[in-house]
Design an enzyme around this catalytic site. Structure first.
Site, PDB file in Angstrom:
ATOM      1  N   LEU A   1       1.124  -1.236   0.124  1.00 21.27           N
ATOM      2  CA  LEU A   1       0.163  -0.196   0.095  1.00 21.27           C
ATOM      3  C   LEU A   1       1.055   1.560   0.123  1.00 21.27           C
ATOM      4  CD1 LEU A   1      -2.706  -0.840   2.896  1.00 21.27           C
ATOM      5  CD2 LEU A   1      -3.139  -1.008   0.316  1.00 21.27           C
ATOM      6  N   ASP A   2       0.638   2.285  -1.073  1.00 22.70           N
ATOM      7  CA  ASP A   2       0.980   3.173  -0.914  1.00 22.70           C
ATOM      8  C   ASP A   2       1.642   4.046   0.695  1.00 22.70           C
ATOM      9  OD1 ASP A   2       1.601   3.266  -3.618  1.00 22.70           O
ATOM     10  OD2 ASP A   2      -0.559   4.810  -3.867  1.00 22.70           O
ATOM     11  N   LYS A   3       2.342   5.091   1.099  1.00 20.67           N
ATOM     12  CA  LYS A   3       2.569   5.682   1.897  1.00 20.67           C
ATOM     13  C   LYS A   3       1.469   6.205   2.729  1.00 20.67           C
ATOM     14  CE  LYS A   3       6.092   8.422   4.473  1.00 20.67           C
ATOM     15  NZ  LYS A   3       6.961   9.405   4.439  1.00 20.67           N
TER      16      LYS A   3
ATOM     17  N   HIS B   1       0.916   1.879  -8.015  1.00 23.02           N
ATOM     18  CA  HIS B   1       0.129   2.967  -8.002  1.00 23.02           C
ATOM     19  C   HIS B   1      -1.375   2.996  -8.551  1.00 23.02           C
ATOM     20  CE1 HIS B   1       3.080   5.305  -5.215  1.00 23.02           C
ATOM     21  NE2 HIS B   1       3.729   5.872  -6.461  1.00 23.02           N
TER      22      HIS B   1
ATOM     23  N   LYS C   1      -4.428   5.489  -8.284  1.00 17.74           N
ATOM     24  CA  LYS C   1      -4.407   6.627  -8.491  1.00 17.74           C
ATOM     25  C   LYS C   1      -4.180   6.995 -10.280  1.00 17.74           C
ATOM     26  CE  LYS C   1      -1.999   7.097  -4.422  1.00 17.74           C
ATOM     27  NZ  LYS C   1      -0.954   7.656  -3.332  1.00 17.74           N
TER      28      LYS C   1
END
Ligand code: URA
Length: 233
Positions: free
Chosen positions: A103-105, A184, A187
């Protein structure tokens, strides 16, 4: 059968060298008998190993669930940034646990960590079709065109066309379901429609929904039933 020192070192904070000293100091027992050597072979499933009189629970693999907060990266170590590994219970930090999918930050929510590579593959491999669902908030209105576009497939500029199910839940919010996760991906898919993701939260993997009572930043072991739910389509 496996070497006693190897078993203990893989399950506890003791190193193989520590185990040797524990044995020399008569602190180790197998089935109640003191053992003086740490290189003997035992059956980790059947033999009862005790250190300083305390029975050791041998677990082949560890399966953890984390409600990931913002600000942590999905890596096992990093020089300058906090990793999700810092959030797991202390007793599992000696194991080779890794995040099952990134998972992204700034993404929050359901994250699984394990040291079982085959299990991770079964959840992540596109061919296994295990769904991952996210609550998304974007900076412009979510449109029917986006919904249709997600379904037909969005070209992510890396030669791959990705499809996803988008369910509109509000003017600026949607639920998005993926069966694989590219870097990502969500996004970038919204980016193709000129939308910027301002909030992203994973709520489900397979049939396992993020439990309401798991506070942000908290983690715990999964139950056997929950483990099964994860790989259920
Ligand atoms: N898609 C993204 O863009 N980010 C995530 O963290 C997960 C899916």
């Amino acid at each position: 059968m496996e070497r006693l020192d190897k078993i203990i070192a893989s399950q506890t904070e003791y190193s193989r060298k520590d185990v040797k000293y524990l044995a020399l100091n008569k602190k180790l027992t197998v089935n109640g008998e003191i053992v003086r050597r740490s290189d003997i072979k035992v059956d980790p499933e059947k033999d009862e190993i005790a250190i300083n009189g305390k029975p050791m629970l041998v677990k082949k693999y560890v399966y953890l669930i984390l409600n990931k907060p913002e600000g942590y990266i999905s890596a096992t170590e990093d020089k300058s940034q906090a990793t999700v590994l810092e959030l797991i219970p202390e007793e599992f930090k000696c194991r080779d646990v890794f995040p099952v999918g990134r998972l992204d930050k700034d993404t929050t929510g359901l994250m699984i960590l394990s040291d079982d590579g085959e299990f991770a593959h079964n959840i992540l491999a596109p061919k296994k079709h295990v769904e991952k669902e996210y609550e998304v908030t974007v900076d412009i209105k979510v449109t029917e065109e986006m919904k249709q576009g997600f379904l037909e497939g969005v070209d992510l500029n890396d030669g791959v066309c990705k499809t996803a199910i988008l369910e509109i839940t509000g003017d600026y919010t949607a639920n998005v379901t993926l069966t694989e996760g590219r870097y990502h991906q969500i996004k970038r898919m919204f980016g193709c429609f000129g939308a910027k993701v301002v909030k992203l939260h994973r709520t489900r993997m397979g049939k396992l929904v993020l439990p309401n009572d798991l506070e942000v930043g908290d983690s715990r072991e999964l139950t056997e039933e929950e483990i099964k739910l994860l790989t259920t389509r």
